[in-house]
Structures are given as C-alpha cells and as structure tokens.
Design a protein around this motif. Structure first.
Motif, PDB file in Angstrom:
ATOM      1  N   LEU A  72      -3.736   7.515   1.205  1.00  0.00           N
ATOM      2  CA  LEU A  72      -2.700   6.550   1.571  1.00  0.00           C
ATOM      3  C   LEU A  72      -1.458   6.832   0.734  1.00  0.00           C
ATOM      4  N   TRP A  73      -0.342   7.017   1.428  1.00  0.00           N
ATOM      5  CA  TRP A  73       0.941   7.257   0.735  1.00  0.00           C
ATOM      6  C   TRP A  73       1.699   5.936   0.688  1.00  0.00           C
ATOM      7  N   ASP A  74       1.854   5.388  -0.489  1.00  0.00           N
ATOM      8  CA  ASP A  74       2.483   4.089  -0.755  1.00  0.00           C
ATOM      9  C   ASP A  74       1.628   2.934  -0.213  1.00  0.00           C
ATOM     10  N   THR A  75       1.771   1.780  -0.838  1.00  0.00           N
ATOM     11  CA  THR A  75       0.908   0.645  -0.465  1.00  0.00           C
ATOM     12  C   THR A  75       1.717  -0.577  -0.009  1.00  0.00           C
ATOM     13  N   GLY A  76       3.045  -0.463  -0.001  1.00  0.00           N
ATOM     14  CA  GLY A  76       3.870  -1.542   0.541  1.00  0.00           C
ATOM     15  C   GLY A  76       4.037  -2.728  -0.388  1.00  0.00           C
ATOM     16  N   ILE A  77       4.685  -3.751   0.168  1.00  0.00           N
ATOM     17  CA  ILE A  77       4.873  -5.000  -0.570  1.00  0.00           C
ATOM     18  C   ILE A  77       3.536  -5.760  -0.535  1.00  0.00           C
ATOM     19  N   THR A  78       3.323  -6.599  -1.526  1.00  0.00           N
ATOM     20  CA  THR A  78       2.021  -7.272  -1.641  1.00  0.00           C
ATOM     21  C   THR A  78       1.583  -7.995  -0.357  1.00  0.00           C
ATOM     22  N   ASP A  79       0.325  -7.851  -0.030  1.00  0.00           N
ATOM     23  CA  ASP A  79      -0.274  -8.517   1.137  1.00  0.00           C
ATOM     24  C   ASP A  79      -0.128 -10.037   1.067  1.00  0.00           C
ATOM     25  N   ARG A  80       0.031 -10.556  -0.140  1.00  0.00           N
ATOM     26  CA  ARG A  80       0.163 -11.995  -0.348  1.00  0.00           C
ATOM     27  C   ARG A  80       1.282 -12.595   0.524  1.00  0.00           C
ATOM     28  N   LEU A  81       2.337 -11.799   0.801  1.00  0.00           N
ATOM     29  CA  LEU A  81       3.490 -12.314   1.547  1.00  0.00           C
ATOM     30  C   LEU A  81       3.155 -12.652   2.993  1.00  0.00           C
ATOM     31  N   ALA A  82       2.040 -12.105   3.496  1.00  0.00           N
ATOM     32  CA  ALA A  82       1.649 -12.424   4.880  1.00  0.00           C
ATOM     33  C   ALA A  82       1.368 -13.919   5.024  1.00  0.00           C
ATOM     34  N   GLY A  83       1.077 -14.593   3.905  1.00  0.00           N
ATOM     35  CA  GLY A  83       0.820 -16.024   3.934  1.00  0.00           C
ATOM     36  C   GLY A  83       2.076 -16.871   3.768  1.00  0.00           C
ATOM     37  N   LEU A  84       3.235 -16.234   3.660  1.00  0.00           N
ATOM     38  CA  LEU A  84       4.492 -16.968   3.470  1.00  0.00           C
ATOM     39  C   LEU A  84       5.406 -16.743   4.679  1.00  0.00           C
ATOM     40  N   PRO A  85       5.403 -17.685   5.639  1.00  0.00           N
ATOM     41  CA  PRO A  85       6.184 -17.486   6.872  1.00  0.00           C
ATOM     42  C   PRO A  85       7.685 -17.305   6.607  1.00  0.00           C
ATOM     43  N   GLU A  86       8.196 -17.919   5.542  1.00  0.00           N
ATOM     44  CA  GLU A  86       9.629 -17.787   5.232  1.00  0.00           C
ATOM     45  C   GLU A  86       9.919 -16.555   4.378  1.00  0.00           C
ATOM     46  N   GLY A  87       8.886 -15.858   3.971  1.00  0.00           N
ATOM     47  CA  GLY A  87       9.068 -14.695   3.124  1.00  0.00           C
ATOM     48  C   GLY A  87       9.343 -15.087   1.678  1.00  0.00           C
ATOM     49  N   GLN A  88       9.724 -14.090   0.885  1.00  0.00           N
ATOM     50  CA  GLN A  88      10.007 -14.353  -0.530  1.00  0.00           C
ATOM     51  C   GLN A  88      11.344 -13.742  -0.907  1.00  0.00           C
ATOM     52  N   GLY A 115     -12.304   0.817   0.433  1.00  0.00           N
ATOM     53  CA  GLY A 115     -13.207   1.733  -0.261  1.00  0.00           C
ATOM     54  C   GLY A 115     -13.327   3.101   0.401  1.00  0.00           C
ATOM     55  N   ASP A 116     -12.910   3.187   1.671  1.00  0.00           N
ATOM     56  CA  ASP A 116     -12.957   4.478   2.378  1.00  0.00           C
ATOM     57  C   ASP A 116     -11.764   5.364   2.026  1.00  0.00           C
ATOM     58  N   VAL A 117     -10.768   4.765   1.380  1.00  0.00           N
ATOM     59  CA  VAL A 117      -9.550   5.517   1.046  1.00  0.00           C
ATOM     60  C   VAL A 117      -9.719   6.067  -0.371  1.00  0.00           C
ATOM     61  N   HIS A 118     -10.050   7.329  -0.467  1.00  0.00           N
ATOM     62  CA  HIS A 118     -10.409   7.896  -1.773  1.00  0.00           C
ATOM     63  C   HIS A 118      -9.198   8.235  -2.636  1.00  0.00           C
ATOM     64  N   TYR A 119      -8.042   8.405  -1.979  1.00  0.00           N
ATOM     65  CA  TYR A 119      -6.841   8.775  -2.737  1.00  0.00           C
ATOM     66  C   TYR A 119      -5.678   7.873  -2.316  1.00  0.00           C
ATOM     67  N   ILE A 120      -4.946   7.370  -3.290  1.00  0.00           N
ATOM     68  CA  ILE A 120      -3.658   6.763  -2.974  1.00  0.00           C
ATOM     69  C   ILE A 120      -2.612   7.498  -3.815  1.00  0.00           C
ATOM     70  N   ALA A 121      -1.529   7.823  -3.162  1.00  0.00           N
ATOM     71  CA  ALA A 121      -0.425   8.480  -3.869  1.00  0.00           C
ATOM     72  C   ALA A 121       0.795   7.600  -3.658  1.00  0.00           C
ATOM     73  N   ILE A 122       1.543   7.384  -4.714  1.00  0.00           N
ATOM     74  CA  ILE A 122       2.703   6.498  -4.567  1.00  0.00           C
ATOM     75  C   ILE A 122       3.980   7.234  -4.959  1.00  0.00           C
ATOM     76  N   SER A 123       5.034   6.925  -4.203  1.00  0.00           N
ATOM     77  CA  SER A 123       6.316   7.582  -4.453  1.00  0.00           C
ATOM     78  C   SER A 123       6.877   7.138  -5.799  1.00  0.00           C
ATOM     79  N   HIS A 124       6.771   5.821  -6.080  1.00  0.00           N
ATOM     80  CA  HIS A 124       7.304   5.283  -7.339  1.00  0.00           C
ATOM     81  C   HIS A 124       6.816   3.852  -7.502  1.00  0.00           C
ATOM     82  N   VAL A 125       7.101   3.243  -8.631  1.00  0.00           N
ATOM     83  CA  VAL A 125       6.447   1.981  -8.989  1.00  0.00           C
ATOM     84  C   VAL A 125       7.226   0.716  -8.622  1.00  0.00           C
ATOM     85  N   HIS A 126       8.249   0.803  -7.779  1.00  0.00           N
ATOM     86  CA  HIS A 126       8.927  -0.425  -7.337  1.00  0.00           C
ATOM     87  C   HIS A 126       7.953  -1.276  -6.514  1.00  0.00           C
TER      88      HIS A 126
END
Ligand SMILES: [Zn+2]
Length: 271
Positions: A72-88, A115-126
């Motif tokens: 997986l290349w990058d993991t996006g903004i936290t999944d927690r935001l899916a519970g906030l209809p107005e966003g953050q 658990g099936d994703v054995h590697y995650i690579a991220i562009s940067h830590v933002h």
C-alpha cells in the motif's frame, strides 16, 4: 577447486533465488483516501491564485505484486473522519478534511484485511498520508531514514517508533525486479519519496506523493511556502521530469482533483 565450485554454486543459488522472487505488478487500485476543501490555494502556489479556494483529492494506491503480495502506497487521512459528516477543519492549512469511506471498508470490499497487506510505503509523514499507518500494525513500513527520524521528532508522532520498518537512504528497487522503485525526492519534507510503478499494460506510472500538488504547479515548478527545502523541491521535480521522459511514464499528481476524478478508482484497477 572446491572453493571455486562452492563459489559457483553460491552464484547459481543467488540467481535462482532472484528469479524465483521476480514477479510483476498485475493490479494497481486507486483508493479514495479523503478529500479537502481549502480556502486559499496560494498556500501551495505562493503569490498565485491568492484567496481562491480549491478542492484537493487524496488517494492511496494498493499495488498487487504477483510474488510478494500487497503493498500500500500512502494510507490517507485518518479513517476516523468518516464518522464526521462536517469533516474536520485544520487551521494551519485552512483546509476542511473529509472522508467518504474508510480505507478499511474499501479494502474489505475487495476481500482484503489490513493483515494481508505485508508492506506499506509512505511518501512522507504529513497527516493526510500517514493517517492509518497503525491499522497495519504487522506490515513493514518502507520509509526514508531521514523521514523516519524527522517524523518521530514531531509533536504528534505519525506512527509508533516500534513499528516494523525498512529504513532506506536514496532510491530502492523494492523487490529487486524493477516493478516498484522508490525514488528519493526530498524537499517537501526532508525524506520525501515517490514511487515508480511498472505495469504490464499501463506502462510506467510515477506516484509523486506531495513532490507536486497540482497540475499548474507542475507546469510552473511552483513550490509551496511551507516545504522544508525550496531548492531540493525544484530539483526533485526536475528529477521526476527526467525519469518520466526516460521511461515514458505517466505522472499521477496525488492532490490534483481534476486528474484524480478522471482516474478509475477501486474496485476497478489498472493492469
Ligand atoms: Zn504533504
């Protein structure tokens, strides 16, 4: 003579091991990993389009390698935001971040568990790139050593310092077969990296993280004021441009909404 034979044997075993490992990237999924509305796009293009709002796309990219499995290349903004209809709202960038669906839900619909994703690579830590690293607690995190060191000094740590990691310095042919090549492209952050993907049908694609944010910034080589190094940022864009010309690659600019909208998203994929 025995020494020579054992040397030859060692060479042969290395070659066999190399061949056994070699594979292809047969699927690349583009996954919607959040989106943002920003009140002033000139934060990313100093002096240009001052006060003009802009929407930013944000994708994760799930890559299937025929012998090494999922990366997986990058993991996006936290999944927690899916519970906030107005966003953050994020004061520092004047952005309101949203998530339409969680990353876990999109993976689940593809029949994939974290658990099936054995590697995650991220562009940067933002935060819009590392928001879900710890959902993949068993995965190997592939990151530049410079970015790892920098990230762990930030007030909000992007991941656990105990996370299993492969720290690299410079470019890296991830599986040794030319399918996935990490490119060192610092400047946006100290250890920013991009990913060159080789697909059988699509050809080469560069996933450029935040080396550039919008198509217009790419054309004019504009550097956001908050990048950690302006000269490195321009040099990294020039480097990507040379690689694109050399490999006849496509450049997929992660936050550029018009080009993201035009791209197939999961469950569809690129081959
Ligand atoms: Zn960034």
């Amino acid at each position: 003579m025995a020494k020579l034979e054992s040397l030859l044997l060692a060479v042969m075993l290395t070659l066999v091991a190399g061949f056994a490992r070699a594979g292809d990237v047969d699927r690349l999924y583009v996954i919607d990993c959040g989106w943002a509305h920003a009140v002033d796009q000139s934060l990313w293009s100093p002096g240009v389009n001052v006060g003009v709002p802009i929407d930013l796309a944000n994708n994760c990219y799930l890559i299937h390698h025929t012998s090494e499995g999922y990366l997986l290349w990058d993991t996006g903004i936290t999944d927690r935001l899916a519970g906030l209809p107005e966003g953050q709202y994020v004061q520092a960038t004047g952005q309101t971040w949203h998530r339409t669906q969680t990353l876990v839900a999109v993976l689940g619909a593809l029949g994939i568990n974290p658990g099936d994703v054995h590697y995650i690579a991220i562009s940067h830590v933002h935060p819009d790139h590392v928001g879900n690293v710890e959902l993949f607690s068993e995965s190997t995190l592939i990151i530049q050593k410079a970015e790892w060191d920098w990230g762990l000094k930030l007030p909000l740590r992007p991941f656990r310092p105990e996370h299993k990691a492969q720290l690299i310095e410079g470019d890296k042919d991830v599986f040794g077969d030319g399918c996935l090549t990490i490119l060192s492209t610092p400047g946006h952050t100290p250890g920013h990296q991009s990913l060159l993907v080789r697909l059988k049908k699509t050809g080469y694609v560069v996933l450029s993280g935040d080396a550039v944010h919008f198509a217009s910034n790419w054309e004019h080589r504009r550097v956001p004021a908050f990048n950690t190094d302006q000269a490195q940022s321009v040099a990294s864009m020039e480097r990507i441009a040379r690689i694109i010309a050399d490999r006849q690659a496509q450049l997929w600019i992660n936050h550029d909404k018009p080009s993201s909208d035009a791209r197939r998203h999961a469950p569809e994929f690129y081959e």
